[in-house]
Design an enzyme around this catalytic site. Structure first.
Site, short mmCIF file in Angstrom:
data_model
loop_
_atom_site.label_atom_id
_atom_site.label_comp_id
_atom_site.label_asym_id
_atom_site.label_seq_id
_atom_site.Cartn_x
_atom_site.Cartn_y
_atom_site.Cartn_z
N CYS A 191 0.87 -1.19 0.00
CA CYS A 191 0.00 0.00 0.00
C CYS A 191 0.90 1.23 0.00
CB CYS A 191 -0.97 -0.01 1.17
SG CYS A 191 -0.22 0.06 2.81
N CYS A 200 -1.33 0.90 7.44
CA CYS A 200 -2.76 0.64 7.63
C CYS A 200 -3.23 -0.62 6.89
CB CYS A 200 -3.60 1.84 7.17
SG CYS A 200 -3.34 3.33 8.15
N ARG A 201 -3.29 -0.56 5.57
CA ARG A 201 -3.91 -1.65 4.80
C ARG A 201 -3.00 -2.86 4.63
NH1 ARG A 201 -5.29 2.12 -0.16
NH2 ARG A 201 -3.35 3.01 0.67
N SER A 202 -1.78 -2.66 4.13
CA SER A 202 -0.95 -3.84 3.82
C SER A 202 -0.52 -4.62 5.07
CB SER A 202 0.24 -3.47 2.94
OG SER A 202 1.06 -2.50 3.53
N ASN A 248 2.33 1.47 4.29
CA ASN A 248 2.66 0.19 4.95
C ASN A 248 2.41 0.26 6.45
OD1 ASN A 248 5.56 -2.02 5.36
ND2 ASN A 248 3.44 -2.56 5.11
P1 4NP Z 1 -1.76 2.87 4.13
O1 4NP Z 1 -2.39 4.20 4.72
O2 4NP Z 1 -1.25 3.19 2.75
O3 4NP Z 1 -2.91 1.93 4.10
O4 4NP Z 1 -0.66 2.44 5.08
C1 4NP Z 1 -1.70 5.41 4.79
C2 4NP Z 1 -0.81 5.63 5.80
C3 4NP Z 1 -0.16 6.84 5.88
C4 4NP Z 1 -0.41 7.83 4.95
C5 4NP Z 1 -1.31 7.60 3.94
C6 4NP Z 1 -1.95 6.39 3.86
N1 4NP Z 1 0.24 9.08 5.05
O5 4NP Z 1 -0.09 9.98 4.26
O6 4NP Z 1 1.11 9.26 5.92
#
Ligand code: 4NP
Length: 151
Positions: free
Chosen positions: A3, A8-10, A6
């Site tokens: 994602c 939240c989702r992955s 790295n």
């Molecule tokens: P992820 O979510 O891609 O599912 O891990 C996010 C985590 C952090 C950020 C964006 C999305 N950020 O902008 O810091």
């Protein structure tokens, strides 16, 4: 499992896929990474840790890392969460064999629809929904290999 951050989702996808693989008694390695480097070294987001924990999955051993071109050699499959991740990962592919490894994870439950796992970072309520869709997709992938394991 790839994602953006790295965190939240992955990490959820990694924990869920590991559980499904264990249940199927497969001997596969699963890891996750982010196309962005900002969170490298960090624990998963607290909300992902809590959501996974509510389903009996511990993701607190995970630490975020940045996706690297070497991952195309290390892994047989690269699942991305959304079309932005797809573009960012494909940009680093060096050949057709690399490109062929990359897939939107939700293609396993919504083939051909280019659906993305919504980014729950700014939405406290989104984590359970993300968990549910990832669980269905991981289950579909593993069940699809029950009689046809990866090499
Ligand atoms: P992820 O979510 O891609 O599912 O891990 C996010 C985590 C952090 C950020 C964006 C999305 N950020 O902008 O810091």
């Amino acid at each position: 499992m790839v994602c953006l951050g790295n965190i939240c989702r992955s990490p959820l996808a990694e924990g869920i896929m590991q559980q499904k693989i264990r249940e199927a008694e497969f001997d596969w390695e699963v890891d996750s990474a982010g196309t962005g480097h900002w969170h490298a070294g960090q624990l998963p987001d607290r909300r992902s840790i809590v959501t996974a924990g509510q389903h009996g999955i511990d993701i607190t051993k995970q630490r975020a890392r940045h996706f690297q071109a070497d991952d195309f050699e290390r892994f047989d499959k690269i699942f991305v969460m959304d079309t932005h991740n797809l573009r960012d990962v494909l940009r680093q592919a060096r050949n057709e064999a690399h490109r062929a490894k990359v897939e939107l994870i939700l293609d396993h439950i919504h083939p051909g629809q280019e659906r993305g796992v919504p980014d729950p970072y700014y939405d406290d309520d989104g984590f359970e929904e993300v968990f549910q869709m990832l669980e269905r997709a991981c289950e579909a992938f593993v069940l699809g290999h029950k009689h046809r394991p990866l090499p």
